[in-house]
Design a protein around this motif. Structure first.
Motif, short mmCIF file in Angstrom:
data_model
loop_
_atom_site.label_atom_id
_atom_site.label_comp_id
_atom_site.label_asym_id
_atom_site.label_seq_id
_atom_site.Cartn_x
_atom_site.Cartn_y
_atom_site.Cartn_z
N GLU A 141 0.83 -1.20 0.00
CA GLU A 141 0.00 0.00 0.00
C GLU A 141 0.87 1.26 0.00
N GLN A 142 1.95 1.23 0.79
CA GLN A 142 2.86 2.38 0.83
C GLN A 142 3.51 2.61 -0.53
N SER A 143 3.90 1.52 -1.17
CA SER A 143 4.52 1.63 -2.49
C SER A 143 3.54 2.17 -3.52
N ALA A 144 2.29 1.72 -3.46
CA ALA A 144 1.27 2.21 -4.39
C ALA A 144 1.07 3.71 -4.24
N ALA A 145 1.08 4.18 -3.00
CA ALA A 145 0.91 5.62 -2.75
C ALA A 145 2.10 6.42 -3.25
N SER A 146 3.32 5.93 -2.99
CA SER A 146 4.52 6.67 -3.40
C SER A 146 4.72 6.64 -4.90
N ARG A 147 4.33 5.54 -5.55
CA ARG A 147 4.48 5.42 -6.99
C ARG A 147 3.30 6.00 -7.75
N LYS A 148 2.25 6.39 -7.01
CA LYS A 148 1.04 6.97 -7.58
C LYS A 148 0.42 6.03 -8.61
N GLY A 149 0.38 4.74 -8.25
CA GLY A 149 -0.23 3.74 -9.11
C GLY A 149 -1.17 2.87 -8.30
N GLY A 150 -1.60 1.76 -8.89
CA GLY A 150 -2.52 0.88 -8.22
C GLY A 150 -1.82 -0.18 -7.38
N ILE A 151 -2.63 -0.92 -6.62
CA ILE A 151 -2.11 -1.99 -5.77
C ILE A 151 -1.47 -3.08 -6.62
N GLU A 152 -2.11 -3.44 -7.75
CA GLU A 152 -1.57 -4.49 -8.62
C GLU A 152 -0.16 -4.14 -9.09
N GLU A 153 0.01 -2.91 -9.56
CA GLU A 153 1.31 -2.49 -10.09
C GLU A 153 2.37 -2.46 -9.00
N ALA A 154 1.99 -1.96 -7.82
CA ALA A 154 2.94 -1.88 -6.71
C ALA A 154 3.34 -3.27 -6.24
N ALA A 155 2.36 -4.19 -6.16
CA ALA A 155 2.66 -5.56 -5.72
C ALA A 155 3.60 -6.24 -6.71
N ARG A 156 3.36 -6.03 -7.98
CA ARG A 156 4.22 -6.63 -9.01
C ARG A 156 5.64 -6.08 -8.90
N HIS A 157 5.78 -4.77 -8.72
CA HIS A 157 7.10 -4.15 -8.62
C HIS A 157 7.88 -4.71 -7.44
N LEU A 158 7.23 -4.76 -6.27
CA LEU A 158 7.91 -5.27 -5.07
C LEU A 158 8.19 -6.76 -5.17
N ARG A 159 7.28 -7.50 -5.80
CA ARG A 159 7.48 -8.95 -5.95
C ARG A 159 8.73 -9.26 -6.75
N TYR A 160 8.87 -8.61 -7.90
CA TYR A 160 10.05 -8.86 -8.72
C TYR A 160 11.33 -8.36 -8.05
N GLU A 161 11.22 -7.27 -7.35
CA GLU A 161 12.39 -6.76 -6.62
C GLU A 161 12.88 -7.79 -5.61
N ALA A 162 11.94 -8.41 -4.88
CA ALA A 162 12.29 -9.43 -3.89
C ALA A 162 12.82 -10.70 -4.56
N LEU A 163 12.19 -11.10 -5.66
CA LEU A 163 12.62 -12.31 -6.37
C LEU A 163 14.03 -12.15 -6.95
N TYR A 164 14.30 -11.00 -7.55
CA TYR A 164 15.63 -10.75 -8.13
C TYR A 164 16.70 -10.78 -7.04
N SER A 165 16.39 -10.13 -5.91
CA SER A 165 17.35 -10.07 -4.82
C SER A 165 17.65 -11.47 -4.28
N GLU A 166 16.60 -12.28 -4.09
CA GLU A 166 16.78 -13.64 -3.58
C GLU A 166 17.55 -14.50 -4.58
N CYS A 167 17.26 -14.36 -5.87
CA CYS A 167 17.97 -15.13 -6.91
C CYS A 167 19.45 -14.79 -6.90
N SER A 168 19.77 -13.51 -6.76
CA SER A 168 21.17 -13.10 -6.73
C SER A 168 21.90 -13.72 -5.55
N GLN A 169 21.25 -13.69 -4.37
CA GLN A 169 21.88 -14.24 -3.17
C GLN A 169 22.02 -15.76 -3.26
N ALA A 170 21.07 -16.41 -3.96
CA ALA A 170 21.08 -17.87 -4.05
C ALA A 170 21.94 -18.38 -5.22
#
Length: 478
Positions: A97-126
């Motif tokens: 919700e915080q990301s959606a507000a700061s990015r001035k977009g919807g919940i779907e878009e914010a969730a997708r952005h954060l999801r890929y950010e987390a997945l990329y970070s975990e893949c790099s570490q693994a």
């Protein structure tokens, strides 16, 4: 004849071979626990040794805790059956919700952005070289429809890409089941007698993709039997045309001067470009200083329209928030005004004296002798003898001014004039020992306002005080 399960497995096997994906390198698997991602994991578990699979579930906290706890438990159980551990990536409550507000977009878009950010970070570490997601033929159809009716660019109509290199983390994003329909993947899981988790929000029409999935795609698929194949072909073509336009755009940008503070180009050169390239050139110019933020297509269209249609030869500026496009005859300069700590504070020793004060940052403040019928009737007139220790300074967050309609915060007043926050410090206010006397907002398109106590019957000695800046004409475009 191949069974459904065998058909899915063969398509995934062919995908890995066609795109030369090394099966002896670690591959991350985005696993929501739904039938699509479970079908993908089932196929990969038959094609990879378990230690090469890194399975990840992203916890968004967008559904009830009880539902999420049951979902994670089922997902762990399914992964255990396949001999692979499940790694839960928790985004934290309220972060979407915080990301959606700061990015001035919807919940779907914010969730997708954060999801890929987390997945990329975990893949790099693994130590993963690849990240596989379960996007399928239905996702590709839905994405194409959304982007088509949102007026997206030709390149964006490529939709869900088969694979994409994520340069910042050196990972290749792959979609091994993009050629499979949702129904095909679901039936594949059923043949293994496994239970998948169901996202309760998938049945709701609160999200755009769900509306398309429930109301638009079913009749399309019922009328056009070859819709999946046609969409695959069209998105491929859009991708090829988009790549060609990107190459042409890159060549065009050689005529643009990029620097840390501004971007300069010729207006006549811009209007000589093929219309198919103008949006792309402007997008690249705007994104150069605003990388990572969403750029509205409406903003690009307004910039383009002004450059193509505006005929006045004198210099002018278009502004949208912190964005500026300054045009002086044929020279166009695009830049972003960065928020700064610039402020000013000057004692007004002789408020009745005709004078012009340079406040810095391109802002001037002037005092003139009062005229009964001034050329500009909006100038503020006051009795300078009423001022006690007058100071001219920048707006402060706590400033309030007592107007005839009541006391209001100055920052709220400026926002009502649609003056961006980063410009508030450049708005002069006049204060004395008894509080705020006046706010001079006209230089940014607002109104100058005088405190109620100075609107009493005026004494004989009157003074016009007004502010202005030396920028050329500005008009807000968004």
């Amino acid at each position: 004849m191949l069974t459904i399960d065998a058909a899915v497995l063969e398509k995934v096997d062919s995908f890995l071979a066609e795109h030369h994906i090394d099966r002896h390198e670690r591959i991350g698997v985005a696993f929501s626990g739904g039938s699509d991602s479970l079908a993908l994991l089932l196929a990969l578990a038959q094609l990879y040794e378990p230690h090469f699979l890194h399975v990840m579930y992203v916890q968004h906290h967008l559904r009830p805790d009880s539902e999420l706890e049951a979902e994670i438990a089922l997902n762990r159980e399914n992964c255990q059956k396949l001999g692979v551990p499940l790694h839960v990536l928790d985004l934290g409550k309220g972060r979407v919700e915080q990301s959606a507000a700061s990015r001035k977009g919807g919940i779907e878009e914010a969730a997708r952005h954060l999801r890929y950010e987390a997945l990329y970070s975990e893949c790099s570490q693994a130590g993963c070289s690849y990240l596989a997601t379960a996007h399928n033929a239905d996702d590709r159809l839905e994405t194409l429809l959304m982007r088509l009716f949102q007026g997206s660019s030709i390149a964006a109509l490529e939709g869900v890409r088969v694979l994409r290199t994520v340069d910042e983390c050196n990972i290749t994003l792959v979609r091994p089941v993009l050629a499979c329909s949702h129904e095909e993947l679901t039936n594949s899981v059923k043949q293994h007698n496994m239970v998948w988790s169901e996202d309760s929000s998938n049945g709701e029409d609160a999200y755009l993709r769900n509306i398309i999935r429930h109301t638009i795609t079913p009749p399309i698929l019922s009328v056009f039997g070859g819709a999946y194949e046609a969409v695959a072909l069209m998105t491929k073509r859009f991708g090829e045309v988009g790549h060609l336009l990107e190459v042409l755009t890159e060549n065009c940008l050689k005529a643009v001067s990029f620097s840390a503070d501004r971007i300069v180009f010729s207006r006549s050169w811009f209007n000589s470009l093929s219309p198919a390239l103008r949006d792309l050139v402007l997008f690249r110019i705007v994104s150069y200083h605003d990388e990572g933020n969403r750029i509205k297509n409406s903003f690009i269209q307004r910039l383009r329209s002004a450059l193509e249609m505006r005929r006045d030869d004198d210099g002018w500026i278009l502004e949208s928030g912190a964005h500026r496009l300054q045009v002086d005859q044929d020279v166009c300069s695009y830049y972003v005004v960065r928020e700064s700590d610039w402020q000013f504070c000057l004692a007004l020793a002789n408020p009745g004296e005709v004078q012009t004060l340079d406040l810095g940052n391109n802002v001037l403040f002037s005092i003139q002798i009062y005229e009964e019928n001034p050329a500009d009737p909006t100038l503020l007139a006051l009795d300078e003898a009423m001022l006690q220790g007058a100071v001219l300074r920048s707006v402060q967050p706590c400033d309030e001014i007592a107007l005839e309609g009541g006391t209001v915060k100055v920052t709220k007043l400026l926002s009502s004039y649609k003056i961006p926050k980063h410009l508030h410090p450049s708005v002069p206010v006049l204060v004395d020992r008894n509080g705020l006397v006046a706010v001079f907002a006209r230089l940014h398109g607002g109104r100058d306002r005088l405190a109620k106590r100075f609107k009493a019957p005026l004494a004989r000695r009157l003074t016009n005080i007004y502010s202005s800046n030396i920028r050329k004409h500005c008009s807000e475009i968004e």
